[in-house]
Design a protein around this motif. Structure first.
Motif, PDB file in Angstrom:
ATOM      1  N   ILE A 289     -13.818 -57.383   0.514  1.00 34.20           N
ATOM      2  CA  ILE A 289     -13.163 -57.866  -0.709  1.00 34.20           C
ATOM      3  C   ILE A 289     -11.690 -58.126  -0.411  1.00 34.20           C
ATOM      4  O   ILE A 289     -10.941 -57.190  -0.088  1.00 34.20           O
ATOM      5  N   PRO A 290     -11.215 -59.363  -0.511  1.00 31.74           N
ATOM      6  CA  PRO A 290      -9.828 -59.703  -0.129  1.00 31.74           C
ATOM      7  C   PRO A 290      -8.762 -58.978  -0.932  1.00 31.74           C
ATOM      8  O   PRO A 290      -7.661 -58.736  -0.432  1.00 31.74           O
ATOM      9  N   LYS A 291      -9.052 -58.635  -2.186  1.00 30.55           N
ATOM     10  CA  LYS A 291      -8.047 -58.013  -3.038  1.00 30.55           C
ATOM     11  C   LYS A 291      -7.888 -56.515  -2.781  1.00 30.55           C
ATOM     12  O   LYS A 291      -7.058 -55.862  -3.408  1.00 30.55           O
ATOM     13  N   ILE A 292      -8.699 -55.986  -1.872  1.00 38.86           N
ATOM     14  CA  ILE A 292      -8.617 -54.574  -1.509  1.00 38.86           C
ATOM     15  C   ILE A 292      -8.153 -54.472  -0.060  1.00 38.86           C
ATOM     16  O   ILE A 292      -8.663 -55.176   0.813  1.00 38.86           O
ATOM     17  N   ALA A 293      -7.174 -53.595   0.205  1.00 39.66           N
ATOM     18  CA  ALA A 293      -6.639 -53.440   1.558  1.00 39.66           C
ATOM     19  C   ALA A 293      -6.954 -52.048   2.100  1.00 39.66           C
ATOM     20  O   ALA A 293      -6.965 -51.065   1.348  1.00 39.66           O
ATOM     21  N   PHE A 294      -7.207 -51.987   3.407  1.00 40.27           N
ATOM     22  CA  PHE A 294      -7.426 -50.719   4.097  1.00 40.27           C
ATOM     23  C   PHE A 294      -6.336 -50.556   5.151  1.00 40.27           C
ATOM     24  O   PHE A 294      -6.222 -51.377   6.065  1.00 40.27           O
ATOM     25  N   ALA A 295      -5.524 -49.511   5.006  1.00 38.05           N
ATOM     26  CA  ALA A 295      -4.462 -49.224   5.969  1.00 38.05           C
ATOM     27  C   ALA A 295      -4.867 -47.976   6.756  1.00 38.05           C
ATOM     28  O   ALA A 295      -5.117 -46.924   6.171  1.00 38.05           O
ATOM     29  N   HIS A 296      -4.956 -48.122   8.078  1.00 36.76           N
ATOM     30  CA  HIS A 296      -5.400 -47.015   8.921  1.00 36.76           C
ATOM     31  C   HIS A 296      -4.230 -46.409   9.687  1.00 36.76           C
ATOM     32  O   HIS A 296      -3.384 -47.128  10.223  1.00 36.76           O
ATOM     33  N   PHE A 297      -4.207 -45.097   9.732  1.00 35.20           N
ATOM     34  CA  PHE A 297      -3.217 -44.346  10.495  1.00 35.20           C
ATOM     35  C   PHE A 297      -3.920 -43.639  11.649  1.00 35.20           C
ATOM     36  O   PHE A 297      -5.110 -43.341  11.563  1.00 35.20           O
ATOM     37  N   ASP A 298      -3.170 -43.367  12.719  1.00 33.07           N
ATOM     38  CA  ASP A 298      -3.731 -42.564  13.805  1.00 33.07           C
ATOM     39  C   ASP A 298      -2.724 -41.497  14.210  1.00 33.07           C
ATOM     40  O   ASP A 298      -1.675 -41.332  13.569  1.00 33.07           O
ATOM     41  N   ALA A 299      -3.029 -40.761  15.260  1.00 27.13           N
ATOM     42  CA  ALA A 299      -2.177 -39.640  15.674  1.00 27.13           C
ATOM     43  C   ALA A 299      -0.745 -40.078  15.971  1.00 27.13           C
ATOM     44  O   ALA A 299       0.201 -39.316  15.762  1.00 27.13           O
ATOM     45  N   ALA A 300      -0.580 -41.319  16.436  1.00 28.91           N
ATOM     46  CA  ALA A 300       0.769 -41.808  16.760  1.00 28.91           C
ATOM     47  C   ALA A 300       1.637 -41.957  15.513  1.00 28.91           C
ATOM     48  O   ALA A 300       2.861 -42.043  15.615  1.00 28.91           O
ATOM     49  N   ASP A 301       1.006 -41.993  14.331  1.00 33.84           N
ATOM     50  CA  ASP A 301       1.754 -42.156  13.082  1.00 33.84           C
ATOM     51  C   ASP A 301       2.155 -40.825  12.448  1.00 33.84           C
ATOM     52  O   ASP A 301       2.792 -40.806  11.398  1.00 33.84           O
ATOM     53  N   VAL A 302       1.767 -39.720  13.066  1.00 34.03           N
ATOM     54  CA  VAL A 302       2.100 -38.402  12.516  1.00 34.03           C
ATOM     55  C   VAL A 302       3.613 -38.195  12.575  1.00 34.03           C
ATOM     56  O   VAL A 302       4.242 -38.433  13.610  1.00 34.03           O
ATOM     57  N   VAL A 303       4.201 -37.762  11.458  1.00 26.13           N
ATOM     58  CA  VAL A 303       5.655 -37.601  11.394  1.00 26.13           C
ATOM     59  C   VAL A 303       6.060 -36.132  11.339  1.00 26.13           C
ATOM     60  O   VAL A 303       7.160 -35.800  10.914  1.00 26.13           O
ATOM     61  N   ARG A 304       5.173 -35.267  11.769  1.00 25.43           N
ATOM     62  CA  ARG A 304       5.503 -33.853  11.885  1.00 25.43           C
ATOM     63  C   ARG A 304       5.960 -33.574  13.314  1.00 25.43           C
ATOM     64  O   ARG A 304       6.259 -34.481  14.067  1.00 25.43           O
ATOM     65  N   HIS A 305       5.992 -32.307  13.697  1.00 26.12           N
ATOM     66  CA  HIS A 305       6.408 -31.906  15.035  1.00 26.12           C
ATOM     67  C   HIS A 305       5.595 -32.676  16.076  1.00 26.12           C
ATOM     68  O   HIS A 305       4.395 -32.901  15.887  1.00 26.12           O
ATOM     69  N   PRO A 306       6.215 -33.131  17.184  1.00 23.08           N
ATOM     70  CA  PRO A 306       5.507 -33.937  18.189  1.00 23.08           C
ATOM     71  C   PRO A 306       4.204 -33.331  18.681  1.00 23.08           C
ATOM     72  O   PRO A 306       3.246 -34.057  18.977  1.00 23.08           O
ATOM     73  N   VAL A 307       4.122 -32.020  18.735  1.00 22.08           N
ATOM     74  CA  VAL A 307       2.904 -31.385  19.250  1.00 22.08           C
ATOM     75  C   VAL A 307       1.730 -31.586  18.296  1.00 22.08           C
ATOM     76  O   VAL A 307       0.567 -31.510  18.715  1.00 22.08           O
ATOM     77  N   VAL A 308       1.992 -31.863  17.007  1.00 18.91           N
ATOM     78  CA  VAL A 308       0.908 -32.078  16.043  1.00 18.91           C
ATOM     79  C   VAL A 308       0.066 -33.280  16.452  1.00 18.91           C
ATOM     80  O   VAL A 308      -1.170 -33.253  16.371  1.00 18.91           O
ATOM     81  N   ILE A 311      -2.183 -32.242  19.197  1.00 14.47           N
ATOM     82  CA  ILE A 311      -3.279 -31.415  18.690  1.00 14.47           C
ATOM     83  C   ILE A 311      -4.378 -32.290  18.095  1.00 14.47           C
ATOM     84  O   ILE A 311      -5.568 -32.097  18.350  1.00 14.47           O
ATOM     85  N   ILE A 312      -3.975 -33.295  17.283  1.00  9.07           N
ATOM     86  CA  ILE A 312      -4.950 -34.193  16.658  1.00  9.07           C
ATOM     87  C   ILE A 312      -5.742 -34.953  17.716  1.00  9.07           C
ATOM     88  O   ILE A 312      -6.966 -35.071  17.640  1.00  9.07           O
ATOM     89  N   LYS A 313      -5.034 -35.462  18.722  1.00 11.15           N
ATOM     90  CA  LYS A 313      -5.713 -36.190  19.802  1.00 11.15           C
ATOM     91  C   LYS A 313      -6.709 -35.294  20.531  1.00 11.15           C
ATOM     92  O   LYS A 313      -7.825 -35.720  20.859  1.00 11.15           O
ATOM     93  N   ALA A 314      -6.315 -34.045  20.805  1.00 12.98           N
ATOM     94  CA  ALA A 314      -7.196 -33.119  21.518  1.00 12.98           C
ATOM     95  C   ALA A 314      -8.466 -32.843  20.721  1.00 12.98           C
ATOM     96  O   ALA A 314      -9.583 -32.834  21.280  1.00 12.98           O
ATOM     97  N   TYR A 315      -8.322 -32.641  19.409  1.00 14.45           N
ATOM     98  CA  TYR A 315      -9.498 -32.398  18.575  1.00 14.45           C
ATOM     99  C   TYR A 315     -10.381 -33.643  18.475  1.00 14.45           C
ATOM    100  O   TYR A 315     -11.615 -33.548  18.479  1.00 14.45           O
ATOM    101  N   ASP A 316      -9.758 -34.821  18.381  1.00 13.40           N
ATOM    102  CA  ASP A 316     -10.541 -36.060  18.340  1.00 13.40           C
ATOM    103  C   ASP A 316     -11.351 -36.235  19.617  1.00 13.40           C
ATOM    104  O   ASP A 316     -12.529 -36.640  19.581  1.00 13.40           O
TER     105      ASP A 316
END
Length: 324
Positions: A289-308, A311-316
């Motif tokens: 549906i063109p009027k609906i958008a999906f924005a995807h984030f990944d571990a590189a977009d995490v804005v907490r401590h760099p080690v977070v 951690i996400i990558k390791a669990y993935d």
């Protein structure tokens, strides 16, 4: 391989600007060293970078990008350094400064709130261009905070008359039945990130006044049934814990002159085993549906401590191994 040595003159307008670039106890420089595998020495107003040629040039580019922000009067912090490093690794550092051009809103202290990385920029652009946006990705990427910020900006501009914030009343390792109060009072603790965002921008007293007047409404998803939400900015958080029926019910509440943001992390589903997440089903069902958008984030977009992010990558990676 011979190491490359690069020297940068970091002379800025004020001594405080130099300290801002280096960070407290050279914290920013240490983050750049760790990320690029270089050695960085600071001597007065000179920085010397030593390392493999490509890494040294990446460190140099990041430092120059941060200098440019400081010259524009922007107080940089560790998340800004991490964002620059992520972007230089992706070859997109040329767009780094552009992210700081747009001020979303000011917080209660007058500090401007801006996007922190390319993933957040795409998310904000999607919200500006579409009435229904899904933000999908891990915790720590700023989905909830940015959704609240965009809702407040729309309210301040008079684009909507109220903000509605909701989430499904699904237990996340705790039993809601043992918590005191009615359903709303039981769910409120799980909406703490939403309250934190509101308090940062409006302050606690003003937020409470707006809630008393009904301008801001925070309620469990079940409270949305049977309503048509017009002139409202509506945010559904923790959407991975909706059922298909709940997701359909929520999305069909959309009224005229309203926006909806649906946020969730498909790696953190707390539904009973065998129950398909309404968020996963919605993405498969509505992506055309063109009027609906999906924005995807990944571990590189995490804005907490760099080690977070690590951690996400390791669990993935562990989850992928388990599925094989």
């Amino acid at each position: 391989m011979t190491d490359k040595t690069i020297t940068i003159d970091i002379k800025l307008n004020e001594n405080d600007d130099v300290r801002l670039l280096l960070g407290a106890h050279d914290k920013h420089i240490k983050v750049i060293e760790d990320s690029t595998g270089t050695l960085i020495h600071t001597r007065g107003e000179l920085i010397q970078i030593v390392g493999e040629e490509q890494a040294a040039h990446q460190a140099e580019a990041v430092i120059h990008a941060l200098q440019e922000l400081i010259k524009r009067g922007i107080n940089i912090s560790t998340p800004d350094v991490i964002t620059a490093l992520n972007m230089v690794n992706k070859g997109s550092l040329e767009y780094f400064k552009d992210m700081y051009e747009e001020e979303l809103v000011k917080d209660r202290t007058g500090k401007p709130i801006r996007v922190k990385n390319a993933g957040q920029k795409k998310y904000i652009d999607a919200v500006n261009k579409h009435d229904v946006v899904f933000g999908i990705g891990p915790a720590g990427t700023g989905k909830t905070f940015l959704a609240v910020v965009m809702a407040i900006a729309a309210l301040k501009k008079g684009q909507v008359q109220k903000i509605i914030l909701t989430r499904p009343a699904v237990e996340a390792g705790e039993n809601l039945g043992f918590l005191p109060g009615d359903l709303k009072e039981k769910v409120d603790p799980y909406l703490r990130p939403v309250y934190d965002a509101l308090y940062q921008i409006f302050g606690m007293d003003h937020t409470n006044r707006l809630m008393e007047r009904g301008v801001i409404e925070i309620a469990p998803l079940a409270y949305m049934r049977g309503r048509t939400l017009e002139d409202a900015f509506v945010i559904l958080d923790e959407a991975q814990n909706t059922t298909i029926a709940q997701m359909k019910m929520f999305l069909t509440r959309l009224g005229f002159n309203s926006k909806m943001i649906v946020n969730g992390d498909t790696s953190q589903i707390d539904l009973p085993k065998g129950t398909l997440s309404g968020l996963i089903h919605a993405e498969k069902t509505l992506k055309a549906i063109p009027k609906i958008a999906f924005a995807h984030f990944d571990a590189a977009d995490v804005v907490r401590h760099p080690v977070v992010a690590d951690i996400i990558k390791a669990y993935d990676e562990a989850d992928l191994k388990d599925k094989r």
